[in-house]
Scaffold this motif. Structure first.
Motif, PDB file in Angstrom:
ATOM      1  N   THR A  43      40.026  51.350  -5.991  1.00 55.85           N
ATOM      2  CA  THR A  43      38.611  51.857  -6.259  1.00 55.85           C
ATOM      3  C   THR A  43      38.730  52.930  -7.518  1.00 55.85           C
ATOM      4  O   THR A  43      39.414  53.536  -7.520  1.00 55.85           O
ATOM      5  CB  THR A  43      38.233  52.477  -4.807  1.00 55.85           C
ATOM      6  N   GLU A  82      31.095  57.391  -3.263  1.00 56.19           N
ATOM      7  CA  GLU A  82      31.313  57.070  -1.642  1.00 56.19           C
ATOM      8  C   GLU A  82      31.703  58.291  -0.748  1.00 56.19           C
ATOM      9  O   GLU A  82      31.028  58.573   0.216  1.00 56.19           O
ATOM     10  CB  GLU A  82      32.152  55.824  -1.395  1.00 56.19           C
ATOM     11  N   SER A  83      32.601  58.861  -1.188  1.00 58.08           N
ATOM     12  CA  SER A  83      33.086  60.010  -0.414  1.00 58.08           C
ATOM     13  C   SER A  83      31.953  61.182  -0.197  1.00 58.08           C
ATOM     14  O   SER A  83      31.748  61.861   0.819  1.00 58.08           O
ATOM     15  CB  SER A  83      34.258  60.940  -1.101  1.00 58.08           C
ATOM     16  N   THR A 136      29.575  59.782   2.349  1.00 59.44           N
ATOM     17  CA  THR A 136      29.849  59.572   3.684  1.00 59.44           C
ATOM     18  C   THR A 136      30.866  60.569   4.329  1.00 59.44           C
ATOM     19  O   THR A 136      30.927  60.483   5.540  1.00 59.44           O
ATOM     20  CB  THR A 136      30.619  58.101   3.839  1.00 59.44           C
ATOM     21  N   SER A 137      31.447  61.282   3.502  1.00 62.61           N
ATOM     22  CA  SER A 137      32.573  62.253   4.118  1.00 62.61           C
ATOM     23  C   SER A 137      32.084  63.645   4.569  1.00 62.61           C
ATOM     24  O   SER A 137      31.686  64.345   3.725  1.00 62.61           O
ATOM     25  CB  SER A 137      33.793  62.357   3.338  1.00 62.61           C
ATOM     26  N   THR A 153      36.162  58.760   4.269  1.00 61.14           N
ATOM     27  CA  THR A 153      35.093  57.901   3.547  1.00 61.14           C
ATOM     28  C   THR A 153      34.787  56.730   4.294  1.00 61.14           C
ATOM     29  O   THR A 153      35.655  56.015   4.810  1.00 61.14           O
ATOM     30  CB  THR A 153      35.484  57.659   2.094  1.00 61.14           C
ATOM     31  N   THR A 154      33.626  56.079   4.328  1.00 56.88           N
ATOM     32  CA  THR A 154      33.299  54.868   4.912  1.00 56.88           C
ATOM     33  C   THR A 154      32.913  53.907   3.919  1.00 56.88           C
ATOM     34  O   THR A 154      31.976  54.248   3.167  1.00 56.88           O
ATOM     35  CB  THR A 154      32.117  54.950   5.931  1.00 56.88           C
ATOM     36  N   PRO A 155      33.288  52.822   3.676  1.00 55.67           N
ATOM     37  CA  PRO A 155      34.749  52.418   4.111  1.00 55.67           C
ATOM     38  C   PRO A 155      35.846  53.227   3.567  1.00 55.67           C
ATOM     39  O   PRO A 155      35.807  53.662   2.351  1.00 55.67           O
ATOM     40  CB  PRO A 155      34.782  50.937   3.800  1.00 55.67           C
ATOM     41  N   PRO A 156      36.849  53.524   4.574  1.00 55.00           N
ATOM     42  CA  PRO A 156      38.205  54.272   4.001  1.00 55.00           C
ATOM     43  C   PRO A 156      38.576  53.852   2.552  1.00 55.00           C
ATOM     44  O   PRO A 156      38.821  52.545   2.384  1.00 55.00           O
ATOM     45  CB  PRO A 156      38.989  54.364   5.092  1.00 55.00           C
TER      46      PRO A 156
END
Ligand code: DP6
Length: 422
Positions: A217, A225-226, A229-230, A278-281
């Protein structure tokens, strides 16, 4: 604008810029367009002899559009990041006069002139070693030289930042901090030099380029993304990083390796914890990365003090920092015991960069590596399995200097007659 024969002249500038490795990571933007981070970050600049980008920028009234070639292949400049860098530099361009060539360019002419850019990395782009940091820093630095932009390094760093966040730190050598800033327009989100490369020049760096077939990624989308979602990312940015930054600045100032190493390892591990949160990790490290961490941790633990630090960016490669050459030699003995070169690989293509360290490690030949005894701390604790082939190669290097103009025209990557890559 004047020149000997109006259409024929070409004016060029060539520069070389280093890459850098963060010891306090940048991970997360508060503004995607301007590339403004959610926390400060700190990096060490790596020796440009081993890891750098060289870029030639050329201007001529005969060029019909802005064009760029990266490692010999033409690439598109239409992306927003290139456009932002080009626009910001052009805004600051000033009069240029080359008496010898009889060329005069006035400030306003720059808006109508096109540039050709050729850039080349002295390390494999695919190795995942922050090639964009060196690349954008070099592009901005070379354009600034060509267009006679005032030498305001803070301002140059904020332009490089708009190419790639980590690039702003490659505008300086030594130890560098990217201050996140507060202004919504990003004017105070700039890099500053904490200390020159000579400040702590005992440090020695070993990079393990880990073999990986996995498509990773990109940092840009990973950190987006982090941020979305994190929950850990918010806690890190607000609570953990501010105190870490103060402590590591102190460690750098006082040459306190134990503190420097402890914070560096902790920050790398926390960055990868955020990736897992993060989702997805996101998985950047692989089994080989984990094996390297264990090897270093076991060694550090058995000695009771930190022998080396490790840090990993958005990929499986390990960057290890040793306090001096003796420690680096002991580190290499351990690394080469577990990760010997695959059969028929000669040592000179397995260990790149400053090979003189091999002599200190007593490892001038493949036979020397085969004869290595297991590290004492491994005794009876872990199977002494070897992992030949899991590392592509090592790069031995040190802390290095910032961008430099290369005055020798022979080093230019663009042909001064036809304006195309050589
Ligand atoms: C893990 O600077 O490559 O290397 O700003 O989106 O171009 P963009 O990202 P980039 O991210 C680097 C992330 C890192 C940590 C670091 O260098 O601080």
């Amino acid at each position: 604008m004047t020149g000997e024969s109006e259409k024929s002249w070409i004016l060029m500038a060539t520069a070389r810029s280093p890459t850098n490795i963060a010891v306090i990571k940048y991970w997360g933007k508060r503004d995607e367009e301007l590339i403004l981070p959610v926390n400060d970050s700190i990096s060490v600049t790596l020796d440009p002899d081993h890891l750098s980008a060289t870029t030639t920028v050329a201007v001529s009234p005969s060029f019909e559009q802005d064009r760029m070639w990266l490692n010999g292949k033409e690439i598109s400049l239409s992306g927003g990041r290139y456009q932002n860098c080009l626009r910001e530099i052009r805004k600051r361009a000033r009069d240029v006069e080359d008496e010898k060539k009889g060329i005069r360019i006035q400030k306003d002419d720059w808006n109508n002139l096109h540039v050709h850019i050729a850039s080349y990395n002295n390390f494999p782009t695919a190795a995942g070693l922050a090639s964009s940091a060196a690349g954008f820093a070099c592009l901005v630095f070379a354009l600034a030289k060509l267009m006679n932009v005032k030498e305001e390094y803070g301002e140059l760093s904020s332009i490089a930042r708009q190419g790639s966040g980590s690039a702003c730190r490659s505008i300086y050598g030594g130890f560098v901090k990217w201050a996140m800033g507060n202004n919504p327009d990003g004017s105070d989100s700039i890099a500053i030099q904490l200390a020159e490369e000579t400040h702590w020049n005992d440090l020695f760096i070993v990079i393990a380029v880990v073999s990986s077939k996995q498509k990773e990624t990109s940092s840009t989308s990973g950190m987006r993304e982090s941020v979305q979602t994190s929950a850990l990312l918010k806690y890190r940015a607000e609570t953990v990083v501010p105190s870490r930054v103060l402590k590591i600045e102190e460690a750098i100032r006082d040459h306190d390796f134990a503190s420097f190493a402890r914070i560096t390892c902790a920050d790398s591990n926390q960055f990868h914890a955020i990736c897992l949160d993060t989702t997805p990790p996101i998985f950047y490290m692989n089994d080989t990365s984990h094996r390297i961490i264990s090897l270093v941790e076991r060694w550090n633990q058995s000695e009771g003090t930190l022998q080396v630090a490790y840090t990993f960016d958005a990929g499986p490669n390990a960057v290890m920092i040793a306090p001096n050459r003796q420690a680096a030699a002991l580190l290499l003995q351990r690394l080469l015991f577990y990760f010997p070169p695959p059969q028929d690989t000669d040592l000179t293509s397995y260990i790149l960069g400053d090979k003189s360290i091999l002599q200190e490690a007593g490892l001038q030949s493949v036979e020397g590596i085969e004869a290595l005894a297991p590290p004492p701390e491994s005794k009876d604790k872990v199977p002494r399995k070897k992992f030949a082939g899991d590392i592509s190669y090592f790069i031995c290097t040190r802390i290095g200097s910032g961008p430099k103009l290369l005055a020798d025209e022979n080093q230019a990557l663009i042909d001064p007659v036809n304006g195309l890559p050589k």
